[in-house]
Design an enzyme around this catalytic site. Sequence first.
Site, mmCIF file in Angstrom:
data_model
loop_
_atom_site.group_PDB
_atom_site.id
_atom_site.type_symbol
_atom_site.label_atom_id
_atom_site.label_comp_id
_atom_site.label_asym_id
_atom_site.label_seq_id
_atom_site.Cartn_x
_atom_site.Cartn_y
_atom_site.Cartn_z
ATOM 1 N N THR A 332 56.365 30.843 62.204
ATOM 2 C CA THR A 332 57.939 31.134 61.417
ATOM 3 C C THR A 332 57.953 31.511 59.346
ATOM 4 O O THR A 332 57.096 30.714 59.550
ATOM 5 C CB THR A 332 59.278 30.666 61.686
ATOM 6 O OG1 THR A 332 59.195 29.625 61.771
ATOM 7 C CG2 THR A 332 59.922 31.567 63.188
ATOM 8 N N ASP A 333 57.986 31.961 58.679
ATOM 9 C CA ASP A 333 58.169 32.148 57.633
ATOM 10 C C ASP A 333 59.212 30.649 56.690
ATOM 11 O O ASP A 333 59.616 31.188 55.688
ATOM 12 C CB ASP A 333 58.544 33.134 56.855
ATOM 13 C CG ASP A 333 57.727 34.807 58.133
ATOM 14 O OD1 ASP A 333 56.673 34.376 57.408
ATOM 15 O OD2 ASP A 333 58.505 35.527 58.210
ATOM 16 N N SER A 358 62.824 28.057 52.918
ATOM 17 C CA SER A 358 62.238 30.152 52.970
ATOM 18 C C SER A 358 60.920 30.140 52.263
ATOM 19 O O SER A 358 61.075 30.475 51.368
ATOM 20 C CB SER A 358 63.776 31.446 52.792
ATOM 21 O OG SER A 358 62.815 32.161 52.880
ATOM 22 N N ARG A 359 60.169 30.320 52.950
ATOM 23 C CA ARG A 359 58.714 30.766 52.545
ATOM 24 C C ARG A 359 58.810 32.071 52.137
ATOM 25 O O ARG A 359 56.912 33.088 51.007
ATOM 26 C CB ARG A 359 57.836 30.799 53.226
ATOM 27 C CG ARG A 359 57.276 29.070 53.157
ATOM 28 C CD ARG A 359 56.444 29.308 54.301
ATOM 29 N NE ARG A 359 56.366 27.745 54.901
ATOM 30 C CZ ARG A 359 56.419 27.339 56.300
ATOM 31 N NH1 ARG A 359 56.798 28.317 57.109
ATOM 32 N NH2 ARG A 359 57.047 26.123 56.622
ATOM 33 N N VAL A 360 59.479 33.507 51.793
ATOM 34 C CA VAL A 360 59.433 34.628 52.284
ATOM 35 C C VAL A 360 60.800 35.262 51.210
ATOM 36 O O VAL A 360 60.251 36.083 50.321
ATOM 37 C CB VAL A 360 58.578 35.513 52.986
ATOM 38 C CG1 VAL A 360 56.990 35.449 53.431
ATOM 39 C CG2 VAL A 360 59.224 35.900 54.023
#
Length: 501
Positions: A332-333, A358-360
């Site tokens: 997951t991101d 949350s990476r994006v």
Amino acid sequence: MATTKSRRRRLRFGGGEVETLGDGIARVKGIKNVQAGEIVIFQDGTRGLALNLEENNVGVVLLGTSYRLSQGSKVFCTAEIARVPVGEDLLGRVVNPLGKPIDGQADYRSAGMSEKRLLLRRIESSAPGIVVRRSVEQPMQTGVIAIDSMIPVGRGQRELIIGDRQTGKTSIALDAIINQVGSKVICVYVAVGQRAYTVGQIKEALETTGALAQTVIVAACANESAALQYISPYVGATVAEHFMYEGCDTLVIYDDLSKQAQAYREISLILRRPPGREAYPGDVFYLHSRLLERAAKLGAAAGGGSMTALPIVETQAGDVSAYIPTNVISITDGQIFLSKDLFNAGVRPAIDVGLSVSRVGSAAQIKALKQVAGKLKLELAQFAELQAFSKFASELDNVTKFRLDRGMRLREMLKQPRTAPIPVEEQIAIIYAGTNGYLDDLSLDQVGPYLKDYRERVRQASTSDKRPYIDTVRTTKVLDDGLQRLLAETAQEVLKNYVRK
Ligand code: ATP
Ligand code: MG
């Protein structure tokens, strides 16, 4: 009963017979040319999924239970990979993983609804390729203030919700669905291995908040066979995928993937596939990666639709380094980590901001929220650090005390009841008040009532040049000087009614 077409197919592909049967698995001999993942039909009409193709027999999992099958029962191939009906008629309905309604209302087929509104779609399909995708650029607001401000999710993102049992995982996912009311986002909620009663409650919560009309619930409850629990997330993805390719934005929740992995482990062990770590089969990573890869944000050429996935994983005693959690974290991101300790301490939603990421999504966060969220994150990080350290100190200097007091009020500010998502414009106003010190003079139990009053005022507030706050932020997405002044004035005004106890 069988159509002529499928009868012809069966003749072409011939029939076989059941050799052994037990634990929801049939070993079938004599079905030649069967494909992996093909649906086979037993003589009593029960369907099965061909999973293990071996030299002398085929391992088939039964989709459903049957007491009329025995050794020697006939089995027919269909030359069809498993498919389910998808389309608008599913909206507002609860279906099982075979696409049959289980909400006690009329079957959409027999109700004479238009055929065109339902199509059959394969439950396993390959994820959209790199070329048709584009990066996440629009927010998928959940209405949970702590998430939207600090762990923002974008449309097309995959964000894991992870935590022990009873820490509010499902509640966050439901809030995210409820927050889509009034938008065109289509939601799919997949319940794997849950009690039928819980699914009923979820349906009710969605119904009372008006979110059910744009939601499809796919439910494989705890009493269903492991095979149905195993395929249900793919079915949910298929339903959402249909809308995504039509150009819609979709949100799909898999609640939860640990139960799906357990169902898959059960099937694999009975099929005598070799067990690996924690007795899961070797391809358990692929089980989840091929599912989550189907989430995407499509480019304009492909219709511009999106599928946002919020998978849920349950941990044991907060252990995120177990097999399934680490697998899904890596696919997951980002993850929203829910802590049992915070939950028990009354911090609800029990989001551990330090362990969540949350990476994006921040690329998609609206500017006005970004403007206020940076400071909030920083203050909460400082608070967490000081809190751990101040446990050992008897006397605190003024700066430390101030930081601790501020942190406690910010934490109070982030508390939120379930099924009550907050619109993003109000979230911005709340965070503005918190990080600019308007809560500092309140006692902890005044923070909730104060914010309630403040929100009400903010909803009515307009600047001196007659720009209403909510509409302006909604259209410009920026918190300009005039609006900031307006928030400061409103916060100060409401503060007059609260005297520190
Ligand atoms: P399970 O592991 O059983 O699936 P879960 O992690 O999905 O549980 P929920 O069912 O969402 O957790 O919530 C557990 C309990 O916590 C419920 O009784 C719910 O009412 C309560 N709860 C969840 N979120 C909140 C909240 N924000 N405020 C108050 N209570 C909450
Ligand atoms: Mg739950």
